[in-house]
Motif scaffolding. Structure first.
Motif, PDB file in Angstrom:
ATOM      1  N   ALA A 512      28.631  -2.042  20.555  1.00 39.95           N
ATOM      2  CA  ALA A 512      27.170  -1.981  20.638  1.00 39.95           C
ATOM      3  C   ALA A 512      26.681  -0.547  20.771  1.00 39.95           C
ATOM      4  O   ALA A 512      25.676  -0.155  20.165  1.00 39.95           O
ATOM      5  CB  ALA A 512      26.672  -2.824  21.810  1.00 39.95           C
ATOM      6  N   PHE A 516      24.311   1.611  18.182  1.00 38.65           N
ATOM      7  CA  PHE A 516      23.092   2.304  18.637  1.00 38.65           C
ATOM      8  C   PHE A 516      23.030   3.723  18.075  1.00 38.65           C
ATOM      9  O   PHE A 516      22.006   4.132  17.502  1.00 38.65           O
ATOM     10  CB  PHE A 516      23.068   2.330  20.163  1.00 38.65           C
ATOM     11  CG  PHE A 516      21.909   3.085  20.745  1.00 38.65           C
ATOM     12  CD1 PHE A 516      20.689   2.466  20.955  1.00 38.65           C
ATOM     13  CD2 PHE A 516      22.031   4.426  21.100  1.00 38.65           C
ATOM     14  CE1 PHE A 516      19.626   3.163  21.494  1.00 38.65           C
ATOM     15  CE2 PHE A 516      20.967   5.131  21.637  1.00 38.65           C
ATOM     16  CZ  PHE A 516      19.757   4.490  21.832  1.00 38.65           C
ATOM     17  N   MET A 519      22.701   3.928  14.185  1.00 40.34           N
ATOM     18  CA  MET A 519      21.325   3.682  13.758  1.00 40.34           C
ATOM     19  C   MET A 519      20.458   4.907  14.034  1.00 40.34           C
ATOM     20  O   MET A 519      19.622   5.290  13.204  1.00 40.34           O
ATOM     21  CB  MET A 519      20.769   2.458  14.478  1.00 40.34           C
ATOM     22  CG  MET A 519      21.440   1.144  14.085  1.00 40.34           C
ATOM     23  SD  MET A 519      20.863  -0.260  15.077  1.00 40.34           S
ATOM     24  CE  MET A 519      19.102  -0.220  14.714  1.00 40.34           C
ATOM     25  N   GLY A 539      12.301   0.218  19.901  1.00 41.06           N
ATOM     26  CA  GLY A 539      13.605   0.026  19.268  1.00 41.06           C
ATOM     27  C   GLY A 539      14.729   0.011  20.286  1.00 41.06           C
ATOM     28  O   GLY A 539      15.665  -0.794  20.183  1.00 41.06           O
ATOM     29  N   ILE A 540      14.652   0.910  21.281  1.00 38.46           N
ATOM     30  CA  ILE A 540      15.688   0.944  22.314  1.00 38.46           C
ATOM     31  C   ILE A 540      15.673  -0.340  23.138  1.00 38.46           C
ATOM     32  O   ILE A 540      16.724  -0.911  23.463  1.00 38.46           O
ATOM     33  CB  ILE A 540      15.509   2.189  23.208  1.00 38.46           C
ATOM     34  CG1 ILE A 540      15.762   3.463  22.398  1.00 38.46           C
ATOM     35  CG2 ILE A 540      16.429   2.130  24.412  1.00 38.46           C
ATOM     36  CD1 ILE A 540      15.502   4.730  23.160  1.00 38.46           C
ATOM     37  N   TRP A 543      17.293  -3.055  21.184  1.00 47.43           N
ATOM     38  CA  TRP A 543      18.753  -2.928  21.202  1.00 47.43           C
ATOM     39  C   TRP A 543      19.319  -3.395  22.538  1.00 47.43           C
ATOM     40  O   TRP A 543      20.360  -4.076  22.578  1.00 47.43           O
ATOM     41  CB  TRP A 543      19.157  -1.480  20.944  1.00 47.43           C
ATOM     42  CG  TRP A 543      20.630  -1.272  21.131  1.00 47.43           C
ATOM     43  CD1 TRP A 543      21.613  -1.474  20.205  1.00 47.43           C
ATOM     44  CD2 TRP A 543      21.290  -0.837  22.322  1.00 47.43           C
ATOM     45  NE1 TRP A 543      22.846  -1.197  20.757  1.00 47.43           N
ATOM     46  CE2 TRP A 543      22.680  -0.805  22.051  1.00 47.43           C
ATOM     47  CE3 TRP A 543      20.846  -0.476  23.597  1.00 47.43           C
ATOM     48  CZ2 TRP A 543      23.610  -0.415  22.999  1.00 47.43           C
ATOM     49  CZ3 TRP A 543      21.778  -0.096  24.546  1.00 47.43           C
ATOM     50  CH2 TRP A 543      23.142  -0.059  24.245  1.00 47.43           C
ATOM     51  N   CYS A 546      19.291  -7.238  22.432  1.00 45.46           N
ATOM     52  CA  CYS A 546      20.197  -7.874  21.460  1.00 45.46           C
ATOM     53  C   CYS A 546      21.651  -7.401  21.603  1.00 45.46           C
ATOM     54  O   CYS A 546      22.572  -8.182  21.344  1.00 45.46           O
ATOM     55  CB  CYS A 546      19.712  -7.597  20.035  1.00 45.46           C
ATOM     56  SG  CYS A 546      18.066  -8.242  19.691  1.00 45.46           S
ATOM     57  N   GLY A 547      21.848  -6.146  21.972  1.00 41.65           N
ATOM     58  CA  GLY A 547      23.203  -5.610  22.009  1.00 41.65           C
ATOM     59  C   GLY A 547      23.822  -5.526  23.385  1.00 41.65           C
ATOM     60  O   GLY A 547      25.018  -5.246  23.503  1.00 41.65           O
ATOM     61  N   TRP A 548      23.035  -5.773  24.430  1.00 42.32           N
ATOM     62  CA  TRP A 548      23.538  -5.579  25.784  1.00 42.32           C
ATOM     63  C   TRP A 548      23.329  -6.835  26.631  1.00 42.32           C
ATOM     64  O   TRP A 548      24.276  -7.452  27.101  1.00 42.32           O
ATOM     65  CB  TRP A 548      22.842  -4.376  26.399  1.00 42.32           C
ATOM     66  CG  TRP A 548      23.328  -3.939  27.742  1.00 42.32           C
ATOM     67  CD1 TRP A 548      24.192  -4.604  28.582  1.00 42.32           C
ATOM     68  CD2 TRP A 548      23.010  -2.728  28.409  1.00 42.32           C
ATOM     69  NE1 TRP A 548      24.414  -3.890  29.728  1.00 42.32           N
ATOM     70  CE2 TRP A 548      23.702  -2.728  29.640  1.00 42.32           C
ATOM     71  CE3 TRP A 548      22.203  -1.637  28.086  1.00 42.32           C
ATOM     72  CZ2 TRP A 548      23.594  -1.676  30.554  1.00 42.32           C
ATOM     73  CZ3 TRP A 548      22.099  -0.596  28.986  1.00 42.32           C
ATOM     74  CH2 TRP A 548      22.784  -0.607  30.206  1.00 42.32           C
TER      75      TRP A 548
END
Length: 823
Positions: A512, A516, A519, A539-540, A543, A546-548
């Motif tokens: 992930a 980050f 991107m 955007g952060i 992320w 969705c990614g953490w």
């Protein structure tokens, strides 16, 4: 946001990083690298001659990747056949070596940690030796390589490049023995070190020849002298911090101070970074404004200073990066060109990789370059252009000096806060991955610390320059530096007590984090776009969700196809810690401590918990009052939510001693409930698992702590596991006289000691598997012979690392050890 698209060196740096990464994870043979290089050269020449310039440019990037890959292969995979690391055994062994001091000796403060109990070892000295010979019998055998040396005590009279003879204990640097644990073997391998030597006394290091006339020795004595000046003129409470910020001697800070800077998000202040070098360089750039020297002379002095300073602090990657950027800045100022660009940053990156390609995977180097890249990335927001309208500029010039000064101050505050916030946001994924902490308080405290940090560095530099020449000036600068550092320490300590100032986390996955930054880099290399701060923060946050957050929630809520209990015996050295993961989601710890070093136990236990994405421990069971079974618990409670602590009734009655009582008082003060149980009591955790206390009775045995160990029988369907703590003596005799059991897994009592009656214990428990939790040098001979006779498997955490047992209801279980079969 507008980013210049013509950044050729940035593309070269990316290609070099890809080459290094490919060689690290794929292990490309040197001959294949050479073949790729030759083919790329021929293809480039053909394309260049035929006018296919775009393809030839791509081939140049391929050549850069190939050269970087070969360089990394030579640095990472090539080891001399007579390297000292090949002679080093896995366990400590006496050795006598001769060599040259490669790095200036530095003293290290004794380990301390708030809330934990470490055995006091006193001050130590750390140095690096380039070894030439190792004694074999009565003769010395030629060898080579670097060795990390730790001496119990302070050594004096030795400097870099001196030839020495060292008598100590040599040991090969081992890989991590627990999942999620920091990999010291990989870290030191990046520095071409494969072993370390421990020395019991400074007299065990003998100087052979002196290198007093060499330039490196002179620089070493200069480092020692400057450190002495700091301790002479700065107050003792602040001198370790001053030495860390000015000379990079972080070893002089104790664990408590380093921990405070970490949880306040200001840990970067302890490492000599580009911020420190930039602030000190500004002293020379101010000289022309004072009409002391010309502009070009000031720029030349600045370059000379940063290069000398980089040498003084032994060319750490962040300092090398800062020195190169400042040199490029001064050069561009001389020729009238734009000084700040990603090309300049890429130049610094290429030089750092040329010095040591393994620094690509160094967290300090990554964060250093990321901070500068973040500022360049956000330059349009930080430095908005002045209005081109002449009327607006005329109106601005007609304002009073006080109004213009106030406007400048507001812009400076806004710029500082925004810069700090952007760096924090963009570095947060990497910091969470490496250090498992997120500190929102850093958004407030870092801008506030800018002024005292600048003052401390200026005054500290004054101490280094004038302390030996004009003592009264050194005294005044020392007072100013001490007051500034006291302000920093007070503010950082205050952050400890602010609610929600920070929180510990298992962090995002490596994949992930890679997504980050890929991107982010794609946005940077893309066409110029107008990106607002709102879109960046949005955007952060997307992320993070969705990614953490989402993957962590999925891991904690998805049930296994076949419910099973997972028992992990964590390697904590000579100590004990067992993690029980119950199918319904509860987590239980049986003991959590390590003999002599609570810090080691804390790091290892926390690493395993974070690797399993565990943020809450439903219950911690403490077997008895020996510190190697609980000394990591107070600090562990600061990192994880703990539902309750369960102890034996004798321990609750005060039989465990004052140290254990102090620990229990700390837990109560933290609001953690403490429960006491006795023989035949059950611990209510989940319906699927039963935990029954087999010992001790309420009154205990009025003997040593070991006899009052809380013995747990864990039952999951037909699977049974025994956790006996340090049971021995009368309590063990009473247990063995009772009804025999047949346990699938049994921990060896008292770390496998002969006092725990191994034969009688094995005969009574009839285990299929016995696990010994002890240090590497502890003998397991007491159980090895019994394992053959009674036909059970034997595992030892000091040899096998962490041991994981996955068991199902029908009594079937699978055993894996981390060093042979990692999960």
């Amino acid at each position: 946001m507008s980013v210049p698209t013509h950044q050729p060196l940035l593309h070269v740096l990316v290609a070099a990083c890809l080459g290094v990464a490919v060689d690290r994870f794929v292990i490309v043979p040197p001959l294949l690298w050479l073949a790729i290089f030759l083919i790329s050269c021929i293809a480039w020449w053909v394309c260049f001659c035929t006018g296919r310039f775009r393809i030839s440019s791509l081939l140049i990037l391929g050549l850069a990747a190939t050269v970087a890959g070969v360089w990394h292969h030579l640095h990472w995979h090539r080891v001399s056949p007579i390297d000292i690391g090949l002679y080093a055994p896995r366990a400590s062994s006496p050795a006598v070596v001769r060599g040259t001091i490669f790095r200036q000796p530095k003293w290290v403060t004794e380990p301390q940690h708030k809330g934990m109990l470490d055995r006091r070892r006193g001050t130590r000295t750390r140095l690096v030796i380039r070894v030439r010979e190792i004694r074999d019998g009565r003769t010395f055998r030629p060898t080579s390589g670097l060795a990390e040396v730790y001496v119990n005590g302070q050594i004096s009279g030795l400097v870099s490049k001196d030839d020495v003879e060292v008598c100590g204990f040599i040991r090969r640097i081992q890989p991590p023995t627990n999942p999620g644990q920091f990999d010291f073997q990989r870290y030191f391998r990046g520095q071409s070190k494969y072993c370390w030597i421990t020395v019991d006394h400074p007299d065990a290091i003998r100087g052979i020849t002196s290198a007093s006339r060499r330039l490196a020795a002179t620089m070493g004595r200069l480092r020692t002298s400057l450190d002495y000046q700091i301790w002479k003129y700065v107050t003792p409470d602040c001198a370790p911090l001053a030495s860390a910020m000015l000379l990079g001697n972080r070893q002089q800070l104790d664990e408590i101070q380093r921990q405070r800077f970490l949880i306040s998000g200001t840990i970067h202040l302890l490492a000599i970074s580009g911020l420190h070098v930039g602030i000190l360089s500004s002293l020379f750039l101010m000289l022309p404004r004072l009409n002391l020297v010309s502009r070009k002379a000031a720029l030349l002095l600045t370059v000379m200073f940063v290069l000398s300073y980089a040498w003084l602090v032994e060319f750490r990657p962040p300092v090398v990066r800062a020195a190169i950027l400042i040199t490029i800045f001064c050069y561009c100022k001389c020729i009238g060109r734009q000084p700040f660009s990603f090309n300049a940053l890429a130049t610094a990156g290429i030089v750092v990789l040329a010095i040591n390609p393994a620094d690509l995977f160094n967290a300090g180097a990554q964060l250093s370059f990321l901070a500068v890249a973040s500022l360049m990335f956000a330059q349009p927001w930080l430095l908005p252009r002045r209005s081109p309208d002449p009327i607006d500029r005329l109106i601005e010039n007609t304002r009073s000096p006080r109004e213009r000064l106030w406007d400048r101050a507001k812009r400076a505050i806004r710029t500082t806060a925004l810069a700090s916030g952007i760096i924090w946001l963009l570095a947060m994924p990497l910091v969470a991955l490496q250090f498992h902490i997120v500190a929102p308080i850093a958004l407030l405290v870092n801008p506030l610390l800018l002024l005292p940090v600048t003052t401390a560095l200026f005054c500290g530099f004054g101490v280094l320059v004038f302390g030996w020449l004009i003592p009264p000036l050194g005294y005044l600068f020392g007072k100013g530096c001490g007051f500034s550092l006291w302000t920093i320490q007070t503010l950082v300590e205050f952050c400890e007590h602010i609610p929600l100032a920070n929180f510990w986390t298992s962090g995002p996955s490596s994949a992930a984090v890679a997504v980050f930054y890929i991107m982010l880099f794609a946005i940077l290399l893309g066409r110029p776009v107008r990106l607002s701060v709102t879109w960046l923060i949005g955007g952060i946050l997307a992320w993070i969700l969705c990614g953490w957050v989402w993957p962590t929630l999925i891991k904690s809520t998805v049930d296994d196809v076949e419910p099973q209990i997972v028992c992990t015996v964590i390697d904590v050295g000579h100590g004990n810690c067992v993690l029980l993961q119950i199918p319904s989601g509860e987590n239980v710890l049986y003991d959590c401590g390590s003999f002599g070093s609570a810090s080691q136990g804390l790091r290892n236990v926390a690493a395993v918990l974070w690797s399993e994405r565990i943020g809450r421990i439903d219950a911690v069971v403490i077997s008895h009052g020996d510190s190697d079974h609980f000394n990591a618990l107070p600090e562990l409670a600061r990192r994880f939510a703990i539902g309750r602590v369960i102890i034996s009734q004798p321990m609750a009655n005060g039989s465990a001693g004052p140290v254990a009582e102090k620990m229990l008082d700390r837990l109560r003060a933290s609001g953690i409930p403490i429960e006491a149980i006795e023989t035949d009591n059950r611990i209510a955790i989940a319906n699927q698992v039963t935990m029954t206390a087999l010992s001790p009775p309420a009154d205990g045995f009025q003997a040593a702590n070991n006899a009052d160990s809380l013995v747990l029988a864990v039952t999951f369907g037909q699977f049974q596991m025994l956790l006996p703590g340090d049971l021995e003596g009368q309590a063990l005799d009473l247990l063995l006289q009772g009804r025999r059991h047949r346990f699938d897994v049994a921990m060896a009592p008292h770390h496998g000691s002969s006092n725990s009656k191994p034969l009688e214990f094995v005969t009574w428990s009839q285990p299929k598997l016995v696990v010994i939790s002890s240090a590497q040098d502890a003998s397991k001979a007491n159980y090895e012979r019994l394992a053959e006779q009674h036909r059970f498997d034997l595992y030892h955490t000091g040899v096998d690392g962490a041991i994981r047992i996955d068991a199902t209801r029908d009594g079937q279980f699978r055993v894996r050890c981390w060093l042979r079969e990692p999960w």
